[in-house]
Design a protein around this motif. Structure first.
Motif, PDB file in Angstrom:
ATOM      1  N   ASP A 198      42.345  54.804  10.832  1.00 20.80           N
ATOM      2  CA  ASP A 198      41.537  55.886  11.015  1.00 20.80           C
ATOM      3  C   ASP A 198      41.320  55.566  12.734  1.00 20.80           C
ATOM      4  N   ARG A 200      39.591  56.456  15.271  1.00 19.70           N
ATOM      5  CA  ARG A 200      38.306  56.776  15.806  1.00 19.70           C
ATOM      6  C   ARG A 200      38.267  55.605  15.306  1.00 19.70           C
ATOM      7  N   LYS A 201      37.710  55.080  13.994  1.00 15.81           N
ATOM      8  CA  LYS A 201      36.844  53.361  14.126  1.00 15.81           C
ATOM      9  C   LYS A 201      38.036  52.437  14.847  1.00 15.81           C
ATOM     10  N   GLU A 204      37.219  52.233  18.652  1.00 17.21           N
ATOM     11  CA  GLU A 204      35.306  51.722  18.669  1.00 17.21           C
ATOM     12  C   GLU A 204      35.399  50.510  18.525  1.00 17.21           C
ATOM     13  N   ILE A 205      36.322  49.887  17.363  1.00 14.19           N
ATOM     14  CA  ILE A 205      36.407  48.386  17.550  1.00 14.19           C
ATOM     15  C   ILE A 205      36.523  48.009  18.251  1.00 14.19           C
TER      16      ILE A 205
END
Ligand code: NAD
Length: 297
Positions: A198, A200-201, A204-205
């Protein structure tokens, strides 16, 4: 005091409008694009009758122009600054320019009694608009101090780097890092997409982890959102990185990373994307891998 401003594009436009609003001086503006002139006249600027007239009547003259050749034409060309500006006036180049070119321009202008600062900026269109752009300056300290308040009228951080040309060196190195970081981020996001995680994840990370950079954050609402309209043209980024690679060659510094990123930009330009945003290099990865790389909302 009268101020002249030449080049009212993506960067020059907002910086000039902030200058007009921030000082109690007449600001005379000039651009080849009448719409760009009108946008500055709308907030209190005065349209120049000609470049020559602007140069003759202004005490301080700014330029924010695309390429070194445009700056050279405006400064040394027929009807330009060297021909018409007053002795005792100051010329400040806000463009990202070649250190060798700004030194040459400064030497030519000095013969006419005109002082010069090379004064490139960093922060992009959002910070130029917000008046929080970073301005660096090269040139004599007394000239810098005399103009510090003017520079501060459209920026939040003003740094005197050293003699003429030194600010251009600092700017090229800053941009070299920004482009290399952006290319690494594009590569990572493409790999994440191919590995099926993913995005988006992943984003974010990375943006909360040790892989974070202003460059990857800058991609979020541009290439990774599928938006390629230029706030900074790929052609201009290519100019900046070419000048940085020339600088490495001049000083014999091994070019391990920047020349690779220059090649990536060359591929994107070869795909006809030079007029799109600098983040359009992502499309090279997309073309090779046969899929789009986009952040889910
Ligand atoms: P731009 O292409 O948006 O604007 C350039 C402007 O100069 C245009 O309005 C054009 O009409 C005008 N122009 C060109 N030749 C002219 C001439 N002979 N006389 C009068 N006007 C002329 O470019 P930009 O993005 O505003 O970049 C300007 C400079 O700032 C470049 O050197 C660029 O590398 C640098 N820069 C850009 C950014 C960015 O994010 N866009 C950030 C930092 C630095």
């Amino acid at each position: 005091m009268k101020i002249g401003y030449i080049g009212l594009g993506n960067m020059g436009g907002p910086m000039c409008r902030n200058l007009i609003k921030g000082v109690n001086h007449q600001v005379v503006v000039h651009d080849l694009n009448p719409e760009a002139v009108a946008a500055c006249v709308a907030v209190g600027g005065t349209a120049a009758e000609s470049l020559a007239k602007l140069a003759a009547e202004c005490d301080v003259i700014f330029t924010s122009l695309p390429m070194p050749k445009h700056v050279e034409a405006v400064v040394l060309g027929e009807g330009g600054i060297a021909q018409h500006a007053k002795p005792g006036s100051t010329y400040i180049d806000l463009s990202t320019n070649s250190p060798a070119v700004v030194k040459r321009l400064s030497a030519e202008l000095a013969k006419k009694g005109i002082a010069m600062l090379d004064s490139p900026v960093t922060g992009g269109v959002p910070r130029a608009t917000a008046g929080t752009i970073v301005v660096m300056a090269g040139g004599e300290e007394s000239v810098f101090e005399a103009n510090r308040a003017l520079l501060a009228a459209f920026s939040s951080t003003v740094v005197h780097v050293g003699p003429i040309g030194t600010a251009s060196v600092a700017k090229l190195l800053n941009n070299m890092l920004a482009f290399c970081n952006a290319a690494a981020a594009m590569e990572a996001m493409t790999m994440g997409a191919m590995a099926g995680i993913d995005l988006r994840k992943l984003f974010e990370i990375i943006t909360n982890g040790s892989g974070d950079s202003a460059a990857i954050r800058g991609l979020e609402h541009r290439a990774l959102a599928g938006k390629f309209e230029a706030s900074f043209h790929l052609d201009l980024a290519y100019k900046d990185l070419s000048l940085a690679v020339e600088l490495a060659t001049e000083h014999g510094v091994p070019g391990m990373i920047a020349p690779q990123v220059l090649n990536l930009m060359r591929m994107a330009r070869g795909m006809g994307l030079g007029g799109e945003d600098s983040s359009t290099s992502l499309k090279v990865y997309e073309r090779v891998m046969g899929r789009e790389v986009r952040l889910p909302k």
